[in-house]
Motif scaffolding. Structure first.
Motif, short mmCIF file in Angstrom:
data_model
loop_
_atom_site.label_atom_id
_atom_site.label_comp_id
_atom_site.label_asym_id
_atom_site.label_seq_id
_atom_site.Cartn_x
_atom_site.Cartn_y
_atom_site.Cartn_z
N PHE A 168 0.83 -1.21 0.00
CA PHE A 168 0.00 0.00 0.00
C PHE A 168 0.86 1.25 0.00
N GLU A 169 1.89 1.27 0.86
CA GLU A 169 2.78 2.44 0.93
C GLU A 169 3.53 2.63 -0.38
N GLU A 170 3.97 1.52 -1.01
CA GLU A 170 4.66 1.63 -2.30
C GLU A 170 3.72 2.17 -3.38
N GLU A 171 2.46 1.70 -3.36
CA GLU A 171 1.47 2.19 -4.34
C GLU A 171 1.18 3.67 -4.11
N CYS A 172 1.06 4.09 -2.84
CA CYS A 172 0.84 5.51 -2.53
C CYS A 172 2.02 6.35 -3.01
N ALA A 173 3.24 5.86 -2.77
CA ALA A 173 4.43 6.60 -3.20
C ALA A 173 4.47 6.70 -4.72
N ARG A 174 4.10 5.60 -5.42
CA ARG A 174 4.08 5.62 -6.88
C ARG A 174 3.06 6.61 -7.39
N GLN A 175 1.85 6.58 -6.82
CA GLN A 175 0.81 7.52 -7.26
C GLN A 175 1.20 8.96 -6.95
#
Length: 196
Positions: A168-175
């Motif tokens: 989730f944190e990686e997806e948030c950082a990517r977005q």
């Protein structure tokens, strides 16, 4: 006269799988020999000694992963061993037995004796305690296995939650990075338009 306990069938079970194979370790054959010896004598220490192992190692084997079948065979063998011992004690109490008389480390004669103390102990009902102790041990072992499985499930759940949180944190950082890149591009485009 052959001993009837020597003719008993082996208790079928699946040996405990071991990570490392050691020549002097708890091999599947040694596990079977231990269960057979336990069914004959009812004593974990004596059965372990008969196969060249320690009682501590036998108890440790009970707590290993995949020892459920071995544990069930252990319980059955211990009960059979206690029954065999009880029958032997009853026979000696009722019919007597030959006992060696030892003087200065040497057998000087054999005497036939009746064992009144054994008969008194049997009649007092103390024999039931061994079954209760065996049942308590079995229940404690099942409880230890239950909590070990619960700990494993909790650890797996925690690992899954941590992996989901990390994803989730990686997806948030990517977005966030994509949005920041779009904003930077829009600013750059706005500056170019103003510059014309």
């Amino acid at each position: 006269m052959p001993d009837p306990s020597d003719q008993q069938e082996s208790i079928p079970f699946t040996p405990v799988p071991l990570l490392r194979k050691r020549r002097r370790g708890w091999t599947p054959d040694r596990q079977r020999q231990f269960i057979d010896a336990l069914a004959r004598c009812g004593s974990v220490s004596a059965a372990a000694r008969q196969v060249g192992m320690s009682a501590r190692g036998a108890y440790a084997l009970l707590d290993k992963e995949g020892a459920e079948s071995f544990a069930d065979a252990w319980d059955m063998a211990a009960m059979m061993g206690m029954d065999a011992t009880r029958e032997n004690v009853i026979d000696r109490a009722m019919h007597g037995a030959w006992v060696p008389i030892v003087r200065r480390g040497q057998i000087v004669r054999m005497e036939f004796r009746y064992f009144d103390n054994l008969a008194i102990a049997l009649l007092s009902g103390r024999g039931r305690d061994s079954y209760e102790v065996q049942e308590e041990r079995r229940q404690r072992r099942k409880l230890r296995h239950f909590w070990r499985d619960e700990d494993r499930k909790r650890d797996e759940q925690r690992a899954a939650e941590e992996a989901a949180q990390k994803a989730f944190e990686e997806e948030c950082a990517r977005q966030r990075a994509e949005i920041e890149a779009k904003i930077a591009k829009q600013r750059a485009d706005a500056v170019r338009i103003v510059a014309f």
